[in-house]
Design an enzyme around this catalytic site. Structure first.
Site, mmCIF file in Angstrom:
data_model
loop_
_atom_site.group_PDB
_atom_site.id
_atom_site.type_symbol
_atom_site.label_atom_id
_atom_site.label_comp_id
_atom_site.label_asym_id
_atom_site.label_seq_id
_atom_site.Cartn_x
_atom_site.Cartn_y
_atom_site.Cartn_z
ATOM 1 C CG HIS A 68 -1.615 1.237 1.544
ATOM 2 N ND1 HIS A 68 -1.391 1.997 2.675
ATOM 3 C CD2 HIS A 68 -2.564 1.886 0.829
ATOM 4 C CE1 HIS A 68 -2.189 3.051 2.652
ATOM 5 N NE2 HIS A 68 -2.911 3.011 1.546
ATOM 6 C CG HIS B 191 0.826 10.101 2.285
ATOM 7 N ND1 HIS B 191 1.403 9.243 3.187
ATOM 8 C CD2 HIS B 191 -0.480 9.748 2.220
ATOM 9 C CE1 HIS B 191 0.476 8.417 3.652
ATOM 10 N NE2 HIS B 191 -0.681 8.711 3.077
#
Ligand SMILES: *[C@@H]1O[C@H](CO)[C@@H](O)[C@H](O)[C@H]1NC(C)=O
Length: 289
Positions: free
Chosen positions: A40, A83
């Site tokens: 992930h 992110h």
């Protein structure tokens, strides 16, 4: 023995030795009947709170991981791997990441790799295609003739033989009329909830696409644990990764999934995939020794 017969035998043994993702048995299995334990947020590598992995994507692949997810954002008209926001964590241009994967795939011709990209900023899918082309990775992309039913996927052996052994999915804003090999994730999969803080992962609920049927879809189990450091602020739980990524913890959740859907998950996503026993769990779910 005739030389010809000997030659035929030699070819036969080469064919028998064909190995897909490390196992002969997987060559005959449809893509949709294989379980991949995946990384992930594979590009967020490091030990900062916004990082999800400890090893580079090349080392993740070297360690056996064949399913990678990556989060994209738009920055100055380019696609960057950031992110949540590029101010928080920016791990560089998408095309550099794709270049690393291309290099690894060139050197490992029997491996089928899947890339699941997020596109929260609704960047035009043609721009993604350009990044793949710059990296030379588009040449490996598998293009289905039409949207595939679950049992219409090719075997890993066919994908390896045809050299079309990269499967690309995008969560939102895919458009196969523009780029036929960037596939719409939620046409093919459902996912369980992500960002859980329950160490027991005591659910296998269909979270996305909302109100969809699990029938006819492969499925992705989000087996990565977060910790809440401030109210509402979740970060990947690295301290517990050894337990979370143990065979026992992974199979406890996937057994629950099996009892609910009568089939093994297609994908189990982990943070810190290099910690624990990801590959053992994967072999177990694929019924491989
Ligand atoms: C693959 O097929 C077998 C046999 O039907 C089934 O038990 C298993 O759950 C399937 N795995 C996946 C990932 O679909």
């Amino acid at each position: 023995m005739h030389a010809f017969a000997a030659l035929a035998l030699a070819f036969a043994s080469v064919a028998l030795a064909l190995n897909c993702n490390g196992h002969n048995e997987l060559c005959d299995r449809k893509y949709s009947n294989v379980t991949f334990v995946g990384a992930h947020d594979s590009s967020f590598v490091g030990i900062l709170p916004a990082d999800n992995q400890l090893q580079s994507v090349t080392d993740q692949l070297g360690g056996g991981v064949r399913y990678l997810t990556a989060q994209t954002h738009e920055k100055d008209d380019a696609i960057e791997l950031c992110h949540t926001s590029c101010l928080l964590l920016d791990t560089g241009p998408l095309q550099d990441y794709l270049g690393d994967i291309k290099k690894w795939m060139d050197g490992n011709p029997n491996e089928v790799v899947t890339l699941l990209l997020t596109n929260g900023d609704a960047i035009d899918v043609n721009k993604f295609a350009d990044a793949f082309k710059t990296a030379g990775l588009d040449t490996y992309a598998y293009t289905p003739g039409a949207e595939l039913a679950m049992d219409e996927w090719p075997t890993l052996g066919t994908m390896v033989a045809n050299k079309k052994r990269l499967v690309v999915f995008m969560d939102y804003h895919a458009d196969t009329s523009k780029v036929p090999w960037i596939l719409d994730e939620f046409k093919y999969y459902f996912e369980t909830p992500f960002d859980t803080t329950d160490k027991n992962f005591a659910q296998c609920t269909l979270d996305r696409p909302q109100n969809a049927s699990p029938d006819g879809r492969m499925y992705i189990v989000n087996h990565f644990l977060d910790i809440e450091i401030f109210p509402g602020v979740l970060i990947p739980n690295m301290a517990d990764a050894g337990t979370t990524n143990s065979v026992a913890s992974i199979l406890a959740q996937t057994d629950l999934c099996y009892s609910k859907y009568q089939r093994t998950p297609n994908v189990v996503l982990l943070d810190f995939v290099s910690i624990g026993d990801a590959m053992k769990a994967q072999a177990n779910m694929n019924n491989l020794a």
